[in-house]
Motif scaffolding. Structure first.
Motif, PDB file in Angstrom:
ATOM      1  N   SER A  86      46.896  85.859  59.689  1.00  0.00           N
ATOM      2  CA  SER A  86      47.543  87.124  60.067  1.00  0.00           C
ATOM      3  C   SER A  86      48.934  86.877  60.620  1.00  0.00           C
ATOM      4  O   SER A  86      49.289  87.370  61.690  1.00  0.00           O
ATOM      5  CB  SER A  86      46.687  87.859  61.108  1.00  0.00           C
ATOM      6  OG  SER A  86      45.398  88.107  60.633  1.00  0.00           O
ATOM      7  N   GLN A  87      49.721  86.098  59.885  1.00  0.00           N
ATOM      8  CA  GLN A  87      51.045  85.769  60.394  1.00  0.00           C
ATOM      9  C   GLN A  87      51.951  86.995  60.485  1.00  0.00           C
ATOM     10  O   GLN A  87      52.620  87.189  61.500  1.00  0.00           O
ATOM     11  CB  GLN A  87      51.699  84.708  59.509  1.00  0.00           C
ATOM     12  CG  GLN A  87      51.204  83.295  59.796  1.00  0.00           C
ATOM     13  CD  GLN A  87      51.874  82.279  58.909  1.00  0.00           C
ATOM     14  OE1 GLN A  87      51.345  81.931  57.863  1.00  0.00           O
ATOM     15  NE2 GLN A  87      53.023  81.802  59.324  1.00  0.00           N
ATOM     16  N   PRO A 125      51.077  90.297  60.678  1.00  0.00           N
ATOM     17  CA  PRO A 125      50.665  91.153  61.800  1.00  0.00           C
ATOM     18  C   PRO A 125      51.025  90.555  63.166  1.00  0.00           C
ATOM     19  O   PRO A 125      51.328  91.281  64.105  1.00  0.00           O
ATOM     20  CB  PRO A 125      49.148  91.268  61.625  1.00  0.00           C
ATOM     21  CG  PRO A 125      48.941  91.114  60.167  1.00  0.00           C
ATOM     22  CD  PRO A 125      49.960  90.093  59.727  1.00  0.00           C
ATOM     23  N   SER A 126      51.006  89.217  63.247  1.00  0.00           N
ATOM     24  CA  SER A 126      51.361  88.596  64.525  1.00  0.00           C
ATOM     25  C   SER A 126      52.841  88.776  64.852  1.00  0.00           C
ATOM     26  O   SER A 126      53.246  88.685  66.011  1.00  0.00           O
ATOM     27  CB  SER A 126      51.004  87.107  64.522  1.00  0.00           C
ATOM     28  OG  SER A 126      51.918  86.358  63.738  1.00  0.00           O
ATOM     29  N   LEU A 174      46.156  92.444  71.649  1.00  0.00           N
ATOM     30  CA  LEU A 174      46.051  92.581  70.198  1.00  0.00           C
ATOM     31  C   LEU A 174      46.374  91.260  69.497  1.00  0.00           C
ATOM     32  O   LEU A 174      45.779  90.930  68.464  1.00  0.00           O
ATOM     33  CB  LEU A 174      46.998  93.677  69.709  1.00  0.00           C
ATOM     34  CG  LEU A 174      46.693  95.097  70.188  1.00  0.00           C
ATOM     35  CD1 LEU A 174      47.759  96.060  69.668  1.00  0.00           C
ATOM     36  CD2 LEU A 174      45.309  95.542  69.750  1.00  0.00           C
ATOM     37  N   ASP A 175      47.294  90.496  70.062  1.00  0.00           N
ATOM     38  CA  ASP A 175      47.671  89.216  69.478  1.00  0.00           C
ATOM     39  C   ASP A 175      46.494  88.245  69.488  1.00  0.00           C
ATOM     40  O   ASP A 175      46.229  87.565  68.496  1.00  0.00           O
ATOM     41  CB  ASP A 175      48.844  88.634  70.263  1.00  0.00           C
ATOM     42  CG  ASP A 175      49.501  87.476  69.542  1.00  0.00           C
ATOM     43  OD1 ASP A 175      50.008  87.697  68.429  1.00  0.00           O
ATOM     44  OD2 ASP A 175      49.517  86.362  70.090  1.00  0.00           O
ATOM     45  N   THR A 216      52.740  92.079  66.799  1.00  0.00           N
ATOM     46  CA  THR A 216      52.276  91.916  68.182  1.00  0.00           C
ATOM     47  C   THR A 216      53.273  91.082  68.988  1.00  0.00           C
ATOM     48  O   THR A 216      53.507  91.357  70.167  1.00  0.00           O
ATOM     49  CB  THR A 216      50.890  91.250  68.212  1.00  0.00           C
ATOM     50  OG1 THR A 216      50.947  89.991  67.509  1.00  0.00           O
ATOM     51  CG2 THR A 216      49.859  92.141  67.546  1.00  0.00           C
ATOM     52  N   GLN A 270      40.031  87.028  65.163  1.00  0.00           N
ATOM     53  CA  GLN A 270      39.606  87.454  63.832  1.00  0.00           C
ATOM     54  C   GLN A 270      39.756  86.311  62.824  1.00  0.00           C
ATOM     55  O   GLN A 270      38.859  86.053  62.011  1.00  0.00           O
ATOM     56  CB  GLN A 270      40.452  88.646  63.389  1.00  0.00           C
ATOM     57  CG  GLN A 270      40.387  88.966  61.904  1.00  0.00           C
ATOM     58  CD  GLN A 270      41.495  89.905  61.483  1.00  0.00           C
ATOM     59  OE1 GLN A 270      41.412  91.103  61.714  1.00  0.00           O
ATOM     60  NE2 GLN A 270      42.547  89.352  60.871  1.00  0.00           N
ATOM     61  N   ASP A 271      40.887  85.620  62.882  1.00  0.00           N
ATOM     62  CA  ASP A 271      41.126  84.517  61.951  1.00  0.00           C
ATOM     63  C   ASP A 271      40.113  83.393  62.135  1.00  0.00           C
ATOM     64  O   ASP A 271      39.735  82.716  61.182  1.00  0.00           O
ATOM     65  CB  ASP A 271      42.541  83.969  62.130  1.00  0.00           C
ATOM     66  CG  ASP A 271      43.603  84.979  61.710  1.00  0.00           C
ATOM     67  OD1 ASP A 271      43.260  85.890  60.942  1.00  0.00           O
ATOM     68  OD2 ASP A 271      44.751  84.851  62.155  1.00  0.00           O
ATOM     69  N   LEU A 302      43.866  89.185  66.912  1.00  0.00           N
ATOM     70  CA  LEU A 302      44.193  88.730  65.558  1.00  0.00           C
ATOM     71  C   LEU A 302      43.742  87.283  65.326  1.00  0.00           C
ATOM     72  O   LEU A 302      43.165  86.953  64.292  1.00  0.00           O
ATOM     73  CB  LEU A 302      45.700  88.834  65.314  1.00  0.00           C
ATOM     74  CG  LEU A 302      46.274  90.225  65.066  1.00  0.00           C
ATOM     75  CD1 LEU A 302      47.794  90.145  64.934  1.00  0.00           C
ATOM     76  CD2 LEU A 302      45.669  90.843  63.815  1.00  0.00           C
TER      77      LEU A 302
END
Length: 322
Positions: free
Chosen positions: A75-76, A78-79, A48-49, A82, A55-56, A52
């Motif tokens: 996505s800091q 959300p990271s 998942l990490d 993860t 995605q960025d 992300l």
């Protein structure tokens, strides 16, 4: 061409992480070792990490603004989630190995990582220094875990624990090398390389965050998957017992791998099975047509090889590691 290569490289990282998680899940279903389900959660968190960051990368390519840093990270927060999954899973793997029960110690790395990451995100900004410190929290916690293992090895008086740790020394030192490489690589790409080179195409934007971090994940995946493969091989050679009694099935399913771990002989394996089923020496002697003194010798040798003081400790160790 470079961008296409990086695209497939990132897909390979995603594939390795999810395959490692699947191996761990399969190993857990076979052996019921808690370590494996925890490791599976860790590999899935890494999957998942990377998603992300992937995605960025697409967001960056669709934007028209200029780069402030070699890394665009949208996505800091959300990271942090993860990352917390990674930290928690692999720390609990270590706690499971060392049989840590202290709740404060169990939760400490996760709490420090989450609070530290959120504070850094809120105070230092998203420039090169901010990102370096933000992602440095991961390296800091990983280094702390490795130092904890070293402290436990140095301070342990249990010969079995020290032998098991020493057996994996090359894996351990490999982890240290890769953690140092993560810090160095972050420093180079965040402080040395000019972001303008990325915009010009001279240096490709990396969909993954860090080559060394990916290498660390692959290093762990190879180690865990190799262990799962050995586990599957043992269970293939000694199929699970077809028995309605769950306790008998549990003993038979884990017996081969446990005996292989401690180097027990075939006869000691037979005696151990009866011990784990709760039978006393006299009963074992009668059922196996052995002299009582012979059974006592076998039980003594089993306890000595496994490093356990009595039958209760032996049963507990079997439940923990088989």
């Amino acid at each position: 061409m470079t961008i296409v290569a990086m695209f497939y490289y990132t897909l390979m990282i995603l594939l390795v992480s999810i395959v490692a998680a699947a191996f761990c899940l399969s190993g857990y279903l076979v052996s019921h070792r808690r370590f494996l389900i925890l490791a599976g959660v860790g590999f899935f968190s890494y999957f998942l990490d990377v998603v992300l960051v992937f995605q960025d990368d697409f967001l960056l390519r669709g934007s028209s603004g200029s780069l402030d840093s070699i890394y665009f990270v949208g996505s800091q927060l959300p990271s942090v989630i993860t990352g917390a999954g990674l930290v928690t899973a692999f720390w609990l793997c270590l706690c499971d190995f060392f049989e840590v029960k202290n709740k404060v110690l169990l939760a400490a790395p996760t709490v420090v990582f989450v609070i530290g990451s959120v504070v850094l995100y809120s105070t230092v900004g998203s420039g090169p220094m901010g990102l370096f410190l933000f992602y440095g929290m991961r390296s800091l916690v990983m280094a702390w875990m490795l130092l904890y293992v070293a402290a436990r090895y140095i301070g342990s008086t249990d010969g079995i624990v020290r032998e098991r740790l020493w057996r994996h020394r090359f894996f351990y030192f490999g982890l240290w090398v890769l953690v140092v490489c993560i810090v160095v690589e972050n420093a180079v790409f965040m402080f040395v390389i000019d972001p303008g080179l990325v915009e010009s195409g001279s240096v490709p934007f990396f969909p993954e965050r860090n080559f060394a971090e990916n290498a660390l994940m692959i290093w762990c995946a190879v180690f865990v998957c190799a262990g799962c493969w050995r586990l599957f091989s043992l269970h293939f050679k000694t199929p699970p017992a077809d028995c309605g009694d769950k306790s008998v099935a549990f003993v038979d399913n884990g017996l081969a791998s446990y005996c292989d771990r401690y180097g027990l002989s075939a006869r000691e394996e037979e005696v151990l099975r009866e011990v784990l089923l709760g039978k006393d020496n006299q009963c074992i002697a009668s059922e196996m047509n052995l002299a009582l003194s012979t059974v006592k010798v076998h039980v003594h040798n089993i306890l000595h090889k496994t490093g356990q003081a009595n039958r209760q400790d032996l049963m507990r160790d079997f439940r923990m590691h088989s």
